[in-house]
Design a protein around this motif. Structure first.
Motif, PDB file in Angstrom:
ATOM      1  N   TYR A  62       0.838  -1.205   0.000  1.00 47.79           N
ATOM      2  CA  TYR A  62       0.000   0.000   0.000  1.00 47.79           C
ATOM      3  C   TYR A  62       0.870   1.252   0.000  1.00 47.79           C
ATOM      4  CZ  TYR A  62      -3.101   3.588   1.982  1.00 47.79           C
ATOM      5  OH  TYR A  62      -3.801   4.739   2.227  1.00 47.79           O
ATOM      6  N   VAL A  63       1.877   1.280   0.869  1.00 46.94           N
ATOM      7  CA  VAL A  63       2.761   2.449   0.938  1.00 46.94           C
ATOM      8  C   VAL A  63       3.503   2.648  -0.383  1.00 46.94           C
ATOM      9  CG1 VAL A  63       4.851   3.346   2.034  1.00 46.94           C
ATOM     10  CG2 VAL A  63       3.017   2.400   3.438  1.00 46.94           C
ATOM     11  N   ALA A  64       3.998   1.561  -0.963  1.00 43.13           N
ATOM     12  CA  ALA A  64       4.730   1.677  -2.226  1.00 43.13           C
ATOM     13  C   ALA A  64       3.842   2.240  -3.327  1.00 43.13           C
ATOM     14  CB  ALA A  64       5.284   0.316  -2.636  1.00 43.13           C
ATOM     15  N   SER A  65       2.572   1.856  -3.302  1.00 39.30           N
ATOM     16  CA  SER A  65       1.645   2.340  -4.337  1.00 39.30           C
ATOM     17  C   SER A  65       1.354   3.828  -4.196  1.00 39.30           C
ATOM     18  CB  SER A  65       0.333   1.546  -4.282  1.00 39.30           C
ATOM     19  OG  SER A  65      -0.451   1.928  -3.162  1.00 39.30           O
ATOM     20  N   GLN A  66       1.601   4.381  -3.016  1.00 40.31           N
ATOM     21  CA  GLN A  66       1.323   5.790  -2.749  1.00 40.31           C
ATOM     22  C   GLN A  66       2.550   6.679  -2.894  1.00 40.31           C
ATOM     23  OE1 GLN A  66      -2.042   6.849  -1.709  1.00 40.31           O
ATOM     24  NE2 GLN A  66      -2.293   4.842  -2.657  1.00 40.31           N
ATOM     25  N   THR A  67       3.701   6.082  -3.233  1.00 41.14           N
ATOM     26  CA  THR A  67       4.952   6.822  -3.370  1.00 41.14           C
ATOM     27  C   THR A  67       5.602   6.468  -4.711  1.00 41.14           C
ATOM     28  OG1 THR A  67       6.055   5.046  -2.127  1.00 41.14           O
ATOM     29  CG2 THR A  67       5.375   6.995  -0.887  1.00 41.14           C
ATOM     30  N   THR A  68       6.688   7.153  -5.033  1.00 39.94           N
ATOM     31  CA  THR A  68       7.292   6.916  -6.349  1.00 39.94           C
ATOM     32  C   THR A  68       8.784   6.601  -6.306  1.00 39.94           C
ATOM     33  OG1 THR A  68       7.631   9.303  -6.614  1.00 39.94           O
ATOM     34  CG2 THR A  68       5.617   8.371  -7.558  1.00 39.94           C
ATOM     35  N   THR A  69       9.527   7.155  -5.348  1.00 35.19           N
ATOM     36  CA  THR A  69      10.980   6.986  -5.362  1.00 35.19           C
ATOM     37  C   THR A  69      11.556   6.424  -4.071  1.00 35.19           C
ATOM     38  OG1 THR A  69      11.303   9.284  -4.654  1.00 35.19           O
ATOM     39  CG2 THR A  69      11.311   8.847  -7.039  1.00 35.19           C
ATOM     40  N   ILE A  70      10.966   6.686  -2.941  1.00 38.72           N
ATOM     41  CA  ILE A  70      11.536   6.250  -1.672  1.00 38.72           C
ATOM     42  C   ILE A  70      11.545   4.726  -1.603  1.00 38.72           C
ATOM     43  CG2 ILE A  70       9.364   6.225  -0.345  1.00 38.72           C
ATOM     44  CD1 ILE A  70      10.981   7.530   1.972  1.00 38.72           C
ATOM     45  N   ARG A  71      12.617   4.162  -1.044  1.00 35.92           N
ATOM     46  CA  ARG A  71      12.684   2.717  -0.863  1.00 35.92           C
ATOM     47  C   ARG A  71      11.725   2.312   0.253  1.00 35.92           C
ATOM     48  NH1 ARG A  71      16.703   0.279  -3.655  1.00 35.92           N
ATOM     49  NH2 ARG A  71      16.338  -1.619  -2.453  1.00 35.92           N
ATOM     50  N   VAL A  72      11.069   1.175   0.082  1.00 39.14           N
ATOM     51  CA  VAL A  72      10.166   0.657   1.109  1.00 39.14           C
ATOM     52  C   VAL A  72      10.688  -0.708   1.547  1.00 39.14           C
ATOM     53  CG1 VAL A  72       8.173   1.902   0.189  1.00 39.14           C
ATOM     54  CG2 VAL A  72       8.624  -0.424  -0.592  1.00 39.14           C
ATOM     55  N   GLY A  73      10.493  -1.013   2.807  1.00 37.50           N
ATOM     56  CA  GLY A  73      11.029  -2.284   3.270  1.00 37.50           C
ATOM     57  C   GLY A  73      10.564  -2.649   4.652  1.00 37.50           C
ATOM     58  N   ALA A  74      10.948  -3.830   5.065  1.00 43.47           N
ATOM     59  CA  ALA A  74      10.586  -4.360   6.371  1.00 43.47           C
ATOM     60  C   ALA A  74      11.717  -4.109   7.350  1.00 43.47           C
ATOM     61  CB  ALA A  74      10.301  -5.850   6.285  1.00 43.47           C
ATOM     62  N   GLY A  75      11.352  -3.554   8.479  1.00 42.61           N
ATOM     63  CA  GLY A  75      12.339  -3.361   9.533  1.00 42.61           C
ATOM     64  C   GLY A  75      11.827  -3.872  10.864  1.00 42.61           C
ATOM     65  N   GLY A  76      11.464  -5.144  10.983  1.00 42.49           N
ATOM     66  CA  GLY A  76      11.668  -6.092   9.911  1.00 42.49           C
ATOM     67  C   GLY A  76      10.561  -7.135   9.910  1.00 42.49           C
ATOM     68  N   VAL A  77      10.777  -8.134   9.060  1.00 40.59           N
ATOM     69  CA  VAL A  77       9.981  -9.363   9.096  1.00 40.59           C
ATOM     70  C   VAL A  77      10.616 -10.303  10.117  1.00 40.59           C
ATOM     71  CG1 VAL A  77       9.544 -11.490   7.804  1.00 40.59           C
ATOM     72  CG2 VAL A  77       8.984  -9.273   6.810  1.00 40.59           C
ATOM     73  N   MET A  78       9.791 -10.867  10.993  1.00 41.28           N
ATOM     74  CA  MET A  78      10.289 -11.799  12.011  1.00 41.28           C
ATOM     75  C   MET A  78      10.310 -13.199  11.392  1.00 41.28           C
ATOM     76  SD  MET A  78      10.921  -9.728  14.478  1.00 41.28           S
ATOM     77  CE  MET A  78      11.310  -8.506  13.224  1.00 41.28           C
ATOM     78  N   LEU A  79      11.459 -13.555  10.856  1.00 42.81           N
ATOM     79  CA  LEU A  79      11.559 -14.727   9.996  1.00 42.81           C
ATOM     80  C   LEU A  79      11.125 -16.040  10.657  1.00 42.81           C
ATOM     81  CD1 LEU A  79      12.260 -15.793   7.224  1.00 42.81           C
ATOM     82  CD2 LEU A  79      14.667 -15.860   7.896  1.00 42.81           C
ATOM     83  N   PRO A  80      11.363 -16.261  11.953  1.00 43.96           N
ATOM     84  CA  PRO A  80      10.907 -17.526  12.536  1.00 43.96           C
ATOM     85  C   PRO A  80       9.397 -17.730  12.486  1.00 43.96           C
ATOM     86  CG  PRO A  80      12.607 -16.566  13.917  1.00 43.96           C
ATOM     87  CD  PRO A  80      12.242 -15.533  12.887  1.00 43.96           C
ATOM     88  N   ASN A  81       8.638 -16.658  12.226  1.00 39.20           N
ATOM     89  CA  ASN A  81       7.188 -16.795  12.102  1.00 39.20           C
ATOM     90  C   ASN A  81       6.762 -17.340  10.747  1.00 39.20           C
ATOM     91  OD1 ASN A  81       6.918 -15.614  14.622  1.00 39.20           O
ATOM     92  ND2 ASN A  81       6.482 -13.576  13.832  1.00 39.20           N
ATOM     93  N   HIS A  82       7.685 -17.428   9.781  1.00 38.43           N
ATOM     94  CA  HIS A  82       7.297 -17.677   8.396  1.00 38.43           C
ATOM     95  C   HIS A  82       8.215 -18.705   7.732  1.00 38.43           C
ATOM     96  CE1 HIS A  82       5.101 -13.852   8.803  1.00 38.43           C
ATOM     97  NE2 HIS A  82       6.214 -13.351   9.285  1.00 38.43           N
ATOM     98  N   ALA A  83       7.701 -19.350   6.703  1.00 40.37           N
ATOM     99  CA  ALA A  83       8.542 -20.154   5.823  1.00 40.37           C
ATOM    100  C   ALA A  83       9.337 -19.208   4.923  1.00 40.37           C
ATOM    101  CB  ALA A  83       7.683 -21.078   4.971  1.00 40.37           C
ATOM    102  N   PRO A  84      10.623 -19.403   4.771  1.00 33.64           N
ATOM    103  CA  PRO A  84      11.426 -18.512   3.920  1.00 33.64           C
ATOM    104  C   PRO A  84      10.868 -18.353   2.517  1.00 33.64           C
ATOM    105  CG  PRO A  84      12.873 -19.904   5.216  1.00 33.64           C
ATOM    106  CD  PRO A  84      11.478 -20.397   5.464  1.00 33.64           C
ATOM    107  N   LEU A  85      10.329 -19.404   1.931  1.00 33.11           N
ATOM    108  CA  LEU A  85       9.790 -19.311   0.578  1.00 33.11           C
ATOM    109  C   LEU A  85       8.631 -18.320   0.515  1.00 33.11           C
ATOM    110  CD1 LEU A  85       9.645 -20.213  -2.372  1.00 33.11           C
ATOM    111  CD2 LEU A  85       8.195 -22.129  -1.631  1.00 33.11           C
ATOM    112  N   VAL A  86       7.761 -18.335   1.509  1.00 29.90           N
ATOM    113  CA  VAL A  86       6.616 -17.422   1.515  1.00 29.90           C
ATOM    114  C   VAL A  86       7.097 -15.973   1.580  1.00 29.90           C
ATOM    115  CG1 VAL A  86       4.578 -16.674   2.797  1.00 29.90           C
ATOM    116  CG2 VAL A  86       5.048 -19.119   2.505  1.00 29.90           C
TER     117      VAL A  86
END
Length: 336
Positions: A62-86
């Motif tokens: 959603y944030v990326a769709s509302q902006t044009t140049t700023i980098r967007v990212g996770a700070g962070g994704v808690m990886l043990p909650n998820h499968a790496p592939l997902v």
């Protein structure tokens, strides 16, 4: 000039809603883009009534769709909650839709309480697999090899930059071993900051992804037109921290003028320690405090965060901080 970025937890203010919080995040990202911020990161937390960024990849889309140049990212994704592939598919999709704008910071903690961690289907032993999971996840962003049976689609070949997040020596050692950029959570857990940065830089192993170490310092910023107004704005975060540590987490409280008078001295000491890497005050004070923190810790980049109840006041705070960072950069260039 030291690059400066934003860490946003999409705070749900007392009296507000999650929808409002997410709209405010998008507005803050547009604001930050115009102020020269490099990145806009959001964090994964679960079962917290004051944070709207639980579905981090969705919120970032959603944030990326509302902006044009700023980098967007996770700070962070808690990886043990998820499968790496997902995770690779989610951020590979974002990187496909928004090329060269997506970052992925990875944390080892669950980002919640143990009961909620179980509801996330997270094994309590998953954190022991963190290094292997990081390595597997990175591999999905590489170009797919001949005969590779499992691929991230989208994701393969996107080369999404991966960061390690942490507040202890573990994350510093892992980031150094893997040759990855490292962000330290000094905005709420600064105890091991100096030692972690030293370990990271001294033991860094250059990689193709990141030939040189890159250390990001997280700083709380509560900026206003006067020191007194800024201290009042900060009281929302102070109250929220006490509430969290005493098992009474909720929406981001409204600011109060008498926080120090009403809070228990032991609780105040705990909050002061946790939030010690902060800049609070008028434009001149903010500039001086940010300069001091940068001179002390020598980060390659800073990421600024500020849990402020009023949206307009939060926008103003980040504008003051951006101006301070630009002035600090100009002064450093002139002195070089």
């Amino acid at each position: 000039m030291v690059p400066y970025s934003v860490l946003d937890l999409s705070p749900i203010p007392e009296g507000g809603t999650a929808a409002q919080a997410l709209r405010n995040s998008a507005a803050l990202a547009r604001h930050a883009e115009g102020l020269g911020y490099t990145r806009f990161w959001m964090a994964e937390h679960h079962n917290m009534t004051g944070i709207a960024s639980a579905a981090t990849a969705v919120a970032l889309g959603y944030v990326a769709s509302q902006t044009t140049t700023i980098r967007v990212g996770a700070g962070g994704v808690m990886l043990p909650n998820h499968a790496p592939l997902v995770v690779a598919e989610q951020f590979g999709t974002l990187a496909t839709l928004y090329p060269n704008r997506v970052d992925l910071g990875l944390g080892r903690a669950p980002g919640t309480d143990m009961l909620t961690a179980r509801a996330l289907r997270r094994s309590l032993d998953n954190s022991d697999n963190f290094p292997q999971d990081v390595f597997e996840l990175i591999s999905y962003f590489e170009p797919a090899g001949p005969g590779q049976k499992v691929r991230a689609i989208p994701g393969a070949g996107t080369m999404v930059p991966v960061w390690i997040l942490g507040s202890s020596l573990y994350g510093a050692q892992l980031a150094a071993h893997l040759g990855l950029p490292y962000a330290f959570a000094s905005h709420f857990a600064p105890a091991a900051l100096e030692q972690a940065v030293e370990v990271y830089r001294d033991t860094y192993r250059p990689s193709e992804r990141s030939p040189e170490p890159h250390f990001m310092l997280a700083i709380n910023v509560f900026a206003a037109d006067s020191d007194e107004e800024a201290r009042i704005l900060k009281s929302s975060m102070q109250q929220a921290f006490v509430n969290l540590r005493t098992g009474q987490a909720g929406p981001l409280p409204r600011p109060v003028a008498d926080f120090e008078e009403r809070v228990d001295p032991m609780a105040k000491a705990m909050v002061d320690d946790a939030l010690s890497v902060s800049a609070t005050g008028s434009p001149a004070t903010i500039r001086a405090e940010l300069a001091r923190l940068i001179d002390t810790h020598q980060p390659d980049e800073v990421i600024l965060t500020g849990q402020i109840h009023d949206h307009a006041a939060r926008l103003h705070s980040f504008a003051i901080a951006a101006d301070a960072m630009q002035q600090i950069g100009t002064a450093r260039v002139a002195a070089a």
